[in-house]
Design a protein around this motif. Structure first.
Motif, PDB file in Angstrom:
ATOM      1  N   ASN A  70     -34.068 -92.356   6.291  1.00 44.74           N
ATOM      2  CA  ASN A  70     -33.828 -91.688   7.657  1.00 44.74           C
ATOM      3  C   ASN A  70     -32.320 -91.447   7.662  1.00 44.74           C
ATOM      4  O   ASN A  70     -32.171 -90.343   8.625  1.00 44.74           O
ATOM      5  CB  ASN A  70     -33.917 -93.020   8.682  1.00 44.74           C
ATOM      6  N   LEU A 115     -35.472 -97.274   1.237  1.00 38.80           N
ATOM      7  CA  LEU A 115     -36.274 -97.507   2.508  1.00 38.80           C
ATOM      8  C   LEU A 115     -36.506 -96.400   3.754  1.00 38.80           C
ATOM      9  O   LEU A 115     -35.749 -95.550   3.256  1.00 38.80           O
ATOM     10  CB  LEU A 115     -35.486 -98.649   3.182  1.00 38.80           C
ATOM     11  N   SER A 117     -37.837 -96.056   7.838  1.00 43.69           N
ATOM     12  CA  SER A 117     -38.211 -96.470   8.986  1.00 43.69           C
ATOM     13  C   SER A 117     -38.899 -95.665   9.924  1.00 43.69           C
ATOM     14  O   SER A 117     -38.719 -94.629  10.079  1.00 43.69           O
ATOM     15  CB  SER A 117     -37.180 -97.133   9.640  1.00 43.69           C
ATOM     16  N   PRO A 120     -37.711 -96.529  16.489  1.00 42.34           N
ATOM     17  CA  PRO A 120     -36.688 -95.583  16.968  1.00 42.34           C
ATOM     18  C   PRO A 120     -35.599 -96.401  16.926  1.00 42.34           C
ATOM     19  O   PRO A 120     -35.405 -97.662  17.052  1.00 42.34           O
ATOM     20  CB  PRO A 120     -37.266 -95.317  18.246  1.00 42.34           C
ATOM     21  N   SER A 123     -33.412 -98.050  20.687  1.00 43.08           N
ATOM     22  CA  SER A 123     -34.464 -98.118  21.807  1.00 43.08           C
ATOM     23  C   SER A 123     -34.998 -99.393  22.226  1.00 43.08           C
ATOM     24  O   SER A 123     -35.927 -99.338  23.110  1.00 43.08           O
ATOM     25  CB  SER A 123     -35.568 -97.185  21.571  1.00 43.08           C
TER      26      SER A 123
HETATM   27  P1  ADP Z   1     -31.726-101.337  17.680  1.00 44.51           P
HETATM   28  O1  ADP Z   1     -32.002-101.651  19.121  1.00 44.51           O
HETATM   29  O2  ADP Z   1     -32.615-100.329  17.254  1.00 44.51           O
HETATM   30  O3  ADP Z   1     -31.467-102.516  16.764  1.00 44.51           O
HETATM   31  P2  ADP Z   1     -28.977-101.472  16.783  1.00 44.51           P
HETATM   32  O4  ADP Z   1     -27.755-100.677  17.407  1.00 44.51           O
HETATM   33  O5  ADP Z   1     -28.777-102.706  16.747  1.00 44.51           O
HETATM   34  O6  ADP Z   1     -30.246-100.753  17.565  1.00 44.51           O
HETATM   35  O7  ADP Z   1     -29.235-101.087  15.500  1.00 44.51           O
HETATM   36  C1  ADP Z   1     -29.286 -99.581  15.116  1.00 44.51           C
HETATM   37  C2  ADP Z   1     -28.687 -99.556  13.699  1.00 44.51           C
HETATM   38  O8  ADP Z   1     -29.293-100.069  12.558  1.00 44.51           O
HETATM   39  C3  ADP Z   1     -28.487 -98.231  13.326  1.00 44.51           C
HETATM   40  O9  ADP Z   1     -27.424 -97.352  13.977  1.00 44.51           O
HETATM   41  C4  ADP Z   1     -28.388 -98.261  11.807  1.00 44.51           C
HETATM   42  O10 ADP Z   1     -26.930 -98.180  11.533  1.00 44.51           O
HETATM   43  C5  ADP Z   1     -29.206 -99.291  11.605  1.00 44.51           C
HETATM   44  N1  ADP Z   1     -30.587 -98.849  11.121  1.00 44.51           N
HETATM   45  C6  ADP Z   1     -31.570 -99.048  11.786  1.00 44.51           C
HETATM   46  N2  ADP Z   1     -32.713 -98.301  10.912  1.00 44.51           N
HETATM   47  C7  ADP Z   1     -31.973 -97.803   9.727  1.00 44.51           C
HETATM   48  C8  ADP Z   1     -32.625 -97.042   8.707  1.00 44.51           C
HETATM   49  N3  ADP Z   1     -34.010 -96.700   8.825  1.00 44.51           N
HETATM   50  N4  ADP Z   1     -31.889 -96.758   7.920  1.00 44.51           N
HETATM   51  C9  ADP Z   1     -30.465 -97.004   7.906  1.00 44.51           C
HETATM   52  N5  ADP Z   1     -30.078 -97.619   9.037  1.00 44.51           N
HETATM   53  C10 ADP Z   1     -30.841 -98.020   9.869  1.00 44.51           C
END
Ligand code: ADP
Ligand code: MG
Length: 387
Positions: A70, A115, A117, A120, A123
């Motif tokens: 991602n 990895l 994902s 979203p 969200s």
């Molecule tokens: P959420 O409500 O989705 O948990 P957060 O701000 O707590 O929102 O976490 C989102 C953060 O997690 C992203 O900004 C990124 O740093 C990390 N993250 C989530 N999914 C991925 C992914 N697939 N690859 C890399 N980082 C990810």
């Protein structure tokens, strides 16, 4: 290409060989328990069938390589020299898990990982907890060390609190590690004891409805609500010294009503929400155990109304979405998810009415707000696991 194939192909490109193990860490959504966690109360999340999928193999050294499809970004670090990463901030969720797994005593060495994902980000489905639980699970699959889902949840939380620096509760990680397919997880935030409650998703789906209104002003509002809860605790513990009151959890609705005149109206409202929300949590256990979706949907609706009227954490967009969801075909309930002030709603919707539900809610909401809402149809799924 299916997602497993995609990460396998990417792994081969990045590392020149084929990965050995695969795992997933799911996102989550809460069905009940708004602002109950820091009051030592009850929460009721499910893990959703959207997740971080991860693959990898062991290395002979202490180097961890992780590539996120991602982010199109790869980080490499030595387990013995694993610190906060200023440049690739996303990697800190995984770095923290690795750091605290080591501290916990898990025995493992290096790994090559890829990895991807389909959650979203930001969200309300907790892509961060999914990333943490997926990281923990793949290392466990590769190295075979012992770590229960309960312990892994604590390690994920520690990563988020200490490595990333976000003050979250335990619910996200606990759900991502310990939920069960076709069940909701009833968690006591005081003792971390939990129950799996049947939620057959062949009959009803959980639809997450994104208002597309991002949360604003959350931190200061959050701190204020929290302080108000503990003001009530301080007042009531003077009145009932024998009862050992430390949290709103220890106060009943009767005790609150009896002492209404000793509280400001705001204090009363905050406590009223939390205490009644805990009672709705307990009522949900009974409703779901007898398979009564209608009664459970009604509790979800009451949860929202209480959060709006007494805890005052709704906003016009959430109200428009809740209205949109509740009036749509097949809906049993609509309520805000997470902490409020924007983000998502969650609705329980008859499985055979999903398309009509989405079309109706979207046209209602978008016309009212001018925003472009989005919908994710979810089933209650298993927590982090090898696949
Ligand atoms: P959420 O409500 O989705 O948990 P957060 O701000 O707590 O929102 O976490 C989102 C953060 O997690 C992203 O900004 C990124 O740093 C990390 N993250 C989530 N999914 C991925 C992914 N697939 N690859 C890399 N980082 C990810
Ligand atoms: Mg998060």
């Amino acid at each position: 290409m299916d997602r497993k194939e995609l990460i396998k192909t990417t792994f081969l490109e990045k590392y020149g060989y084929v990965p050995k193990k695969y795992a997933v860490g799911p996102g989550r959504v809460d069905l009940l328990g708004i602002h109950t966690d820091y009051n030592d109360g009850f929460v009721l999340p499910i893990a959703v069938d959207m997740d971080v999928i991860i693959c990898g193999d062991k290395r002979n050294d202490n180097i961890i390589n992780i590539y996120s499809c991602n982010m199109d970004s790869k980080v490499s670090f030595d387990i013995e020299n694993n610190n906060y990463d200023e440049n690739e901030k996303w990697s800190n969720y995984s770095r923290g898990v690795i750091k605290y797994l080591k501290e916990y005593g898990a025995e493992f060495g290096g790994a090559d990982l890829v990895l991807e994902s389909n959650l979203p980000i930001g969200s309300g489905l907790s892509s961060s907890a999914a990333l943490e639980s997926a990281t923990g699970m793949i290392l466990q699959a590769l190295y075979g060390f012992e770590c229960s889902g309960e312990d892994m949840a604590q390690i994920g939380k520690k990563s988020e609190n200490l490595m990333v620096g976000v003050a979250t509760g335990i619910m996200d990680q606990f759900a991502s590690c310990n939920c069960k397919k076709d069940h909701a997880l009833f968690l006591d935030c005081r003792t971390l004891e939990y129950k799996q409650l049947p939620l057959d998703c062949s009959m009803y789906k959980v639809v997450v409805c994104d208002t597309k209104k991002r949360r604003g002003l959350v931190d200061s509002e959050y701190d204020m609500r929290r302080a108000q809860c503990f003001e009530v605790v301080d007042i009531l513990k003077e009145i009932y010294p024998q009862k050992k009151i430390t949290h709103l959890r220890d106060i009943t609705q009767e005790m609150l009503e009896e002492n209404k005149d000793k509280l400001s109206f705001v204090q009363y409202k905050r406590a009223k929400h939390v205490i009644s929300e805990n009672d709705r949590g307990l009522a949900s256990v009974e409703a779901l155990n007898r398979g009564d979706f209608k009664a459970f949907g009604e509790l979800m609706n009451q949860s929202h109304d209480s959060a709006r009227d007494f805890y005052e954490v709704s906003c016009p967009e959430l109200e428009a979405m809740v209205e949109a969801a509740r009036q749509a075909p097949g809906a049993l309930s609509g309520r805000l998810a997470g902490a409020g002030f924007g983000g998502c709603c969650v609705a329980l919707v008859a499985a055979d009415k999903i398309e009509e539900f989405k079309a109706s809610a979207k046209s209602y909401y978008d016309a009212k707000t001018g925003l472009d809402s989005e919908y994710w149809v979810c089933s209650a799924s298993d927590g982090a696991r090898e696949i």
